[in-house]
Design an enzyme around this catalytic site. Structure first.
Site, mmCIF file in Angstrom:
data_model
loop_
_atom_site.group_PDB
_atom_site.id
_atom_site.type_symbol
_atom_site.label_atom_id
_atom_site.label_comp_id
_atom_site.label_asym_id
_atom_site.label_seq_id
_atom_site.Cartn_x
_atom_site.Cartn_y
_atom_site.Cartn_z
ATOM 1 N N ASP A 83 0.861 -1.178 0.000
ATOM 2 C CA ASP A 83 0.000 0.000 0.000
ATOM 3 C C ASP A 83 0.897 1.226 0.000
ATOM 4 O O ASP A 83 2.055 1.183 0.455
ATOM 5 C CB ASP A 83 -0.908 0.013 1.233
ATOM 6 N N GLU A 91 0.997 5.718 0.551
ATOM 7 C CA GLU A 91 0.369 6.984 0.922
ATOM 8 C C GLU A 91 1.019 8.068 0.079
ATOM 9 O O GLU A 91 2.211 7.979 -0.261
ATOM 10 C CB GLU A 91 0.531 7.277 2.415
ATOM 11 N N HIS A 106 -3.734 10.636 6.208
ATOM 12 C CA HIS A 106 -2.667 9.774 6.731
ATOM 13 C C HIS A 106 -1.856 10.377 7.868
ATOM 14 O O HIS A 106 -1.056 9.669 8.493
ATOM 15 C CB HIS A 106 -1.724 9.326 5.604
ATOM 16 N N HIS A 109 -5.015 6.328 7.940
ATOM 17 C CA HIS A 109 -4.394 5.452 6.969
ATOM 18 C C HIS A 109 -2.891 5.389 7.235
ATOM 19 O O HIS A 109 -2.260 6.386 7.574
ATOM 20 C CB HIS A 109 -4.624 5.971 5.548
ATOM 21 N N ASP A 117 -2.195 -0.684 6.550
ATOM 22 C CA ASP A 117 -3.201 -1.026 5.539
ATOM 23 C C ASP A 117 -2.781 -2.261 4.745
ATOM 24 O O ASP A 117 -3.630 -3.074 4.355
ATOM 25 C CB ASP A 117 -3.418 0.163 4.600
#
Length: 234
Positions: A7, A9, A57, A150, A155
């Site tokens: 994942d 960000e 985030h 997040h 995640d």
């Protein structure tokens, strides 16, 4: 089979308009089982962090200013990824940012042939249902109470569990039953009919006879002979 669940960000939604990747988290799985090997990194995006992105985030420009540039640790990331399939939720988004960063430093992009999109899998399995990571965690009973904001590694860890469920689940109950049966020792009473699993209070009884006795077979033949004009004799 080795797979990497990952994942990212970012500073926004589109790397083509200047948005950058600021965090990546990767989980290694072999045969859909987490190995415990992970890769996690923050990156200095060399630009401001929009308030809307920071609200998602929690990564501020001040925090990221002290982190390395993507170019400084890209070799480590690529070594961890290897040539494994890459699993992501709405994978086109994460692949877009990862490849934009690679192209920025003159590296070959990751082939889209390696992409495994859990949104697409979930859409086929649960048509019409909500497909967010939160919704799928709720559907499969995966604890996400620690997910306040997040985070790429968090995640990815949640997604790894969702991915297992989307692709058949672990069937943990069946595995435990098999282990218990394999570890069973025989302890027979006077009738010789009882088996007890070692280290367990569960009683496992031997299979009961299910073949018809000679008397039952004779009664069955007598019954069949009394049927008038049976269809199997036509």
């Amino acid at each position: 089979m080795r797979e990497i669940v990952f994942d990212t960000e970012t500073t926004g939604l589109d790397p083509k308009t200047g948005d950058r990747m600021v965090e990546i988290g990767c989980i290694e799985m072999i045969d859909r089982v987490e190995t415990g090997s992970t890769y996690h990194a923050y990156y200095n995006p060399q630009r401001d962090m929009p308030a809307a992105a920071e609200a998602v985030h929690g990564l501020s420009s001040a925090f990221l200013a002290a982190k390395p540039l993507f170019s400084e640790t890209a070799v480590e990331l690529l070594a961890f990824l290897g040539d494994a399939p890459l699993v992501a939720h709405n994978a086109g988004f994460d692949f877009g940012f990862l490849n934009a960063e690679l192209e920025r430093i003159g590296r070959e992009p990751v082939s889209l042939d390696r992409m495994v999109d859990t949104v697409a899998i979930a859409r086929r399995k649960h048509p019409g249902a909500k497909l967010s990571l939160d919704a799928l965690c709720t559907r499969y009973g995966i604890d996400r109470s620690h997910r306040v904001k997040h985070g790429a590694l968090l995640d990815a860890e949640l997604l790894a569990q969702v991915y297992v469920e989307l692709t058949g689940g672990r069937q943990i109950g069946l595995e435990l039953a098999a282990e218990e049966t394999a570890a069973a020792i025989e302890v027979r009473d006077q009738s010789g009919a009882m088996t007890v699993a070692a280290g367990s209070s569960r009683i496992l009884r031997e299979p009961r006879p299910h073949a018809a006795s000679p008397e039952e077979l004779a009664r069955h033949r007598e019954f069949m002979a009394g049927i008038e004009n049976p269809i199997w004799a036509r």
